[in-house]
Design an enzyme around this catalytic site. Structure first.
Site, PDB file in Angstrom:
ATOM      1  N   GLU A  21       0.564   7.392  11.649  1.00 21.24           N
ATOM      2  CA  GLU A  21       1.405   8.258  12.196  1.00 21.24           C
ATOM      3  C   GLU A  21       0.773   8.719  13.350  1.00 21.24           C
ATOM      4  OE1 GLU A  21       3.894  11.183  13.707  1.00 21.24           O
ATOM      5  OE2 GLU A  21       1.869  11.849  12.615  1.00 21.24           O
ATOM      6  N   LYS A  49     -17.416   0.756   5.420  1.00 20.43           N
ATOM      7  CA  LYS A  49     -17.097   0.628   7.135  1.00 20.43           C
ATOM      8  C   LYS A  49     -15.948  -0.718   7.221  1.00 20.43           C
ATOM      9  CE  LYS A  49     -19.970   3.584   9.271  1.00 20.43           C
ATOM     10  NZ  LYS A  49     -21.265   3.338   9.309  1.00 20.43           N
ATOM     11  N   GLN A  72       0.945  -1.111  -0.092  1.00 23.12           N
ATOM     12  CA  GLN A  72       0.103   0.030   0.066  1.00 23.12           C
ATOM     13  C   GLN A  72       1.043   1.183  -0.044  1.00 23.12           C
ATOM     14  OE1 GLN A  72      -3.597   0.392   2.515  1.00 23.12           O
ATOM     15  NE2 GLN A  72      -2.411   1.957   3.580  1.00 23.12           N
ATOM     16  N   TYR A 103       4.001   3.101  12.050  1.00 23.59           N
ATOM     17  CA  TYR A 103       3.432   2.288  11.282  1.00 23.59           C
ATOM     18  C   TYR A 103       1.815   2.209  11.645  1.00 23.59           C
ATOM     19  CZ  TYR A 103       4.680  -1.545  14.159  1.00 23.59           C
ATOM     20  OH  TYR A 103       5.067  -2.154  15.378  1.00 23.59           O
ATOM     21  N   GLU A 104       1.062   1.941  10.871  1.00 20.18           N
ATOM     22  CA  GLU A 104      -0.278   2.018  11.010  1.00 20.18           C
ATOM     23  C   GLU A 104      -0.838   3.174  11.547  1.00 20.18           C
ATOM     24  OE1 GLU A 104      -2.240  -0.715  10.329  1.00 20.18           O
ATOM     25  OE2 GLU A 104      -0.808  -1.825   9.704  1.00 20.18           O
ATOM     26  N   GLY A 131      25.581   0.952  31.427  1.00 15.63           N
ATOM     27  CA  GLY A 131      26.611   0.679  30.276  1.00 15.63           C
ATOM     28  C   GLY A 131      25.650  -0.712  29.732  1.00 15.63           C
TER      29      GLY A 131
END
Lengths: 665, 665
Positions: free
Chosen positions: A435, A284, A150, A432-433, A410
């Site tokens: 922003e 939907k 996509q 992802y999915e 450390g």
């Protein structure tokens, strides 16, 4: 009575001592985390099963491998996965599929992730009848490995502007898939680069010069006999990323690639022979799969954070540094208030996020059922809520993991801790999915509708818990509980930004500009609303518990979470006169007290996540606590140590240092 | 009139349009950033010089390389560095050394970093006379490459508990260096693992069974002829880390390794033949080198953040997504308020941190001069302040870089942006050179002294700007400026925690436990104090400027910083009645206005950092803005794309997908 079931012989006595403090049954807490005793048992069974497979003997740490080696390792495991998948797993239970998968590949990605979790569900949800059967057969016969393409190089969030085209060609009754610009190059799809031989492609549908918007098409990209890219297809890996080195996120460019008309996904929209376009009955469905993916994401994000807490808390009970009163012995670093304050709120959040994820997942299943009977009322609300949750949880999980990592000093910076990779993997979830800033504004969009309803004294809010119940009931600033304060903060923030938005519009500003002017405040209103939801769900989750031991520790975590959250929002609490500075200080002091109450249970709480060392890919967070000698072993087996003297040193620096006669030392 | 000197032919017109908005002279801002026009010119000269060297032709992106390849590449460059170092660089100017080094190795680490920046300075500062001459000669003749081994696997922060021993052996007049436990293994020293042939070792000095605490010893670790580890020495790389793949952070274990007595560092403490121990005259020297390293760190941390801002701002003017009013064209994402709010405060911070770093560096040079004349009064204060600054700046820089990275969406997650590596490199600064929570408490320790002095109405505070000037002058909660509000917040937080600390002690709690009980509040008081200092220095820095154009943009950034900082501390501002909610809202709205004022100058401001694409190791933040086609080129040259079909695919997944007769598609 032993409450902690993670004690074993030859463990580091520091951890055994911690585990003996346990006041609850770790089996019960673990079962709660995984949903039920059965699920926990199944997960453990998978772990045992996999450990015995030949592909899992003498595993080398993936962090020492090049990407090519990683693909070798994980392709081998992928074949083994398909070999055992159908016999070992109830494939009708997505949860079981995910558990089996996780035990194979940990959180580190694989060549078949997209095939299992995106490609197949798309065939199941967006195809029907013969078309579905055809592709499903190929998948079941392991003939195709697929993904979903996509995102493009130039467009992610704004799907309407995707540039890839699918143009109907009447003469051949086919679609021509094309990438007209550099920016239209499909970019990011997992496993597209090297592994998949087919992909779903989202492209702008054109018929007779008219654009019908983005639709999905099945496109074969590689030759089934030799896996070479098909003519017209330029394809490859997008190169290294922050994490997910095991995944060949890919790019693909189409130079007028022809596919049969039947390869368009036709469960909803359809194109008939000759080019007649049939509109989908309702739109939907897109919501549905987005909500599903996001609810899985919430649980995943909670899990990353839980892993980080596990490493940090165990190591903090192994590491001794500095003294308090007793000068004869250094103290465990978990005894420092600053260390507890860094880590325990993250643990409390891991459970909050997990509870929210479980709730949304259940609700989604219910709503999805309603959907088949035609009722889609709750879908937009649920979509907005999950947008907000996804944003808040992914961001806070990232902050939390980094706090855990830094609390390990450390060693937290070494890949031996596992924490850099847990962070780098998790933090992708902010992007992802959807922003995060865009997601928050989607959530805010719904809040603005509620605010308008409140202003107009309408009562059109549905789905009590999802949205707005407290907007209805809101009367004054008298708050008796933290939940009520969070509600009041959310209410006030929402109404404030609603007023400002409308004032700007009244002054002649367009809706778009006014919205942009208020965007930061809108995001903050959305965040406050998510706080309310988390608080509500966390309370419900704890209240429903029966076992007193489990209820007690989760109650402690919930209390800590509430106080931490309120302090985080204390500026608003003061601004809206919900509390005064003195009472706020009291809450702060009582939060510090909570830390000391959680302290003795901390190791047992994280034990109950039931993560194996292999799940977490960690040396520092080992269950047995034998950290230091294993750090040394780990280091000694790493890449550079395969040479006593590096070839590059012999080539360059040694000749330089030897170029002068040495003085005797 | 062209103000922005970074415009070139064939640039992306989106960036050229931005650059034409510039209202100030980028050359002047760049000169300010690097300290002077001369320094800027020198830096550019180095850049030109290096680009012509044969070792720098056709550089491959290090991100595509294995660690072995990286060492090959950087060892080659290290030899070139030593070849040109003495002729091209004024080695008496540490700033010039650093600039030349940076152009060779960028921020990505090298095999000779510790040699140049820690090993040699230690010889210069902690050795004297013949001893110094001897080792310096070896270094100048390029016969030795050295490092500094202090941190152990089991101890970092608490140096007193280091376990490595140096036992004086009267018979042979030598020291025996030994690692008695696994945890005593030296762990982390840069370049120790594979590159260095000598190292400074910090070990507990034992003479006749008595421990004299940690001292420094020069120890040869590898054979000068063949570079093999010497007998009794187990050595290697500690394995991969979050970043710094080019650095062989190492471990070493000593099995009773004998070194001549003269190899102890003897400028201060001494051991005479026979074992007589001579105490150092004063013990302030340790402060000096810590302050020096931290002031360099502040500038470095500012630089990482500045780089991230550069990438994010440039890319945000190339990327178009979504629409505002004008529906004919998508907008540059930098036009969104949320994007500005994510990035611009980071830009404002980069300049704040840089100004603070410059100030501390100058002050250190002054204090260091005083030191030679015996005046060490300011040293402890300066040490405490730099502790606080180091902690606040490293943490905030990390948050800021991640905001910049996330603001680039998916592309920010790719190593093509450079941002994941900038973050992973920078964030180490929260841990090395003193763990941040410990650092904050060092700062707080001094604040508690001031608080005591205030309570006892003493007036013993020295060094106005460093500490406490506002504690002296503090009268009421009437604040006219943001600086005064920050002062009041810091004052009140400090006095509050001081009171609580003393109440706990009065109730019978030991100092150690009371301190631990207040540790989180102590850290927060320290942070508030650092805010005051940053605000003060930022104002001074801007006020001193002469050029109106430069002064205007930096003034905008300073204003933004102040408002952002106050909003960050607004809970305290409200709690202490320094401001009311309404006025706070006004500040917030005016902050949003500031964002829009900075917007047209943003690209020109980051241009003026004068970073080359090579400095930042970025595709996404390219000066020319030609992002997308170069992303594709970069990807195509990456590791996995060297194969059309991966060998692993042929081996495993292709046989699987081919195992069934294919249906015709």
């Amino acid at each position: 009575m032993v409450n902690n079931y993670y004690i074993q012989a030859n463990d580091n006595p520091e951890l055994t001592a911690e585990r003996k403090n346990c006041t609850f049954d770790t089996q019960k807490l673990a079962a709660l985390y995984y949903g039920s005793k059965e699920k926990l048992d199944k997960r453990r069974k998978f772990d045992e099963f996999i450990k015995k497979l030949p592909e899992f003997q003498n595993e080398k740490s993936s962090i020492f491998m090049s990407r090519l080696e990683r693909f070798d390792e994980n392709s081998k495991k992928s074949v083994a996965f398909f070999d055992h998948f159908l016999t070992e797993v109830d494939t009708s239970d997505p949860n079981e599929v995910a558990m089996f998968y996780e035990k194979f590949f940990s959180y580190d990605g694989s060549p078949i992730a997209l095939h299992l979790f995106v490609f197949l569900p798309n065939i199941l949800n967006s195809m029907a009848g013969e078309q579905q059967q055809y592709w499903l057969n190929l998948a079941m016969n392991k003939q195709i490995i697929g993904t979903y393409s996509q995102t493009e190089m130039g467009h992610g969030t704004n799907l309407r502007k995707l540039e890839t085209t699918a143009t109907y060609d009447k003469e051949t009754d086919s679609f021509i898939i094309n990438s007209p610009t550099i920016t239209s190059t499909k970019w990011w799809p997992g496993n597209l680069g090297k592994t998949c031989n087919v992909t779903i492609v989202v492209a702008q549908l054109y018929i007779d010069g008219k654009c019908y918007g983005p639709h999905s098409f099945m496109v074969q990209i590689r030759n089934f006999d030799n896996h070479k890219p098909l003519p017209g297809i330029t394809i490859g890996d997008i190169g290294p990323k922050f994490a997910f080195a095991n995944v060949d996120n890919g790019f693909v460019r189409f130079n007028n690639v022809k596919i049969p008309r039947e390869h368009m996904f036709m469960k909803y929209a359809k194109v008939e022979k000759g080019g007649k376009y049939i509109k989908p009955l309702h739109d939907k469905t897109a919501y549905g799969s987005m909500i599903f993916v996001r609810s899985i994401m919430l649980l995943q994000q909670a899990q990353y954070l839980a892993m980080a807490c596990t490493v940090a808390i165990r190591y903090s009970c192994v590491r001794r540094q500095g003294e308090l009163e007793d000068k004869s012995e250094e103290v465990k670093v978990l005894d420092y208030q600053t260390q507890q304050y860094r880590i325990f709120p993250q643990l409390a959040k891991a459970w909050a996020f997990s509870a929210a994820g479980k709730y949304i997942m259940e609700l989604f299943n219910k709503v999805n059922k309603d959907l088949t009977s035609g009722n889609a009322d709750l879908l937009p609300q649920l979509h907005c809520l999950t947008s907000g949750l996804k944003s808040v949880i992914s961001f806070q999980a990232g902050l939390g993991i980094e706090q855990c990592r830094m609390s390990c000093g450390g060693h937290g910076y070494s890949h031996a801790s596992g924490l850099p990779n847990i962070y780098a993997t998790q933090i992708g979830g902010c992007t992802y999915e959807g922003e995060n800033m865009v997601m928050l504004q989607q959530c805010a969009r719904y809040l603005m509708k509620i605010a308008a309803a409140v202003k107009e004294r309408k009562n059109e809010m549905k789905g009590d818990k999802l949205f707005g119940y407290y907007f209805k009931n809101y009367h004054n600033n008298k708050c008796n509980t933290i939940l009520e304060m969070l509600e009041a903060i959310s209410y006030n923030k929402t109404m404030d930004v609603y007023d400002r938005l409308n004032k700007l519009k009244a002054s002649g500003m367009s809706h778009e500009l006014a919205w942009n002017n208020c965007a930061v405040d809108l995001c903050q209103a959305a965040k406050a609303h998510v706080s309310v939801f988390l608080c509500l769900i966390y309370n419900e989750f704890v209240n429903k518990l029966n076992d007193p031991g489990v209820k007690n520790v989760l109650g402690l975590l919930k209390d800590l979470w509430e106080k931490y959250e309120l302090l985080h929002l204390s500026s608003s609490a003061l601004k809206y006169n919900l509390i005064n500075g003195k009472d706020l200080d009291k809450i702060k002091i009582s939060l510090y007290d909570d830390l000391t109450k959680i302290r003795p249970q901390a190791v047992s709480i994280v034990d109950s996540f039931d993560f194996t060392d292999r799940d977490m890919i960690t040396v520092l967070g080992r269950r047995d606590g034998n950290v230091y000698d294993n750090l040394l072993k780990w280091a000694q087996s790493s890449e550079l140590n395969q040479y006593e003297v590096l070839p590059s040193h012999k080539k360059y620096l040694l000749p330089m240092t030897k170029s002068h006669e040495k003085s005797k030392l």
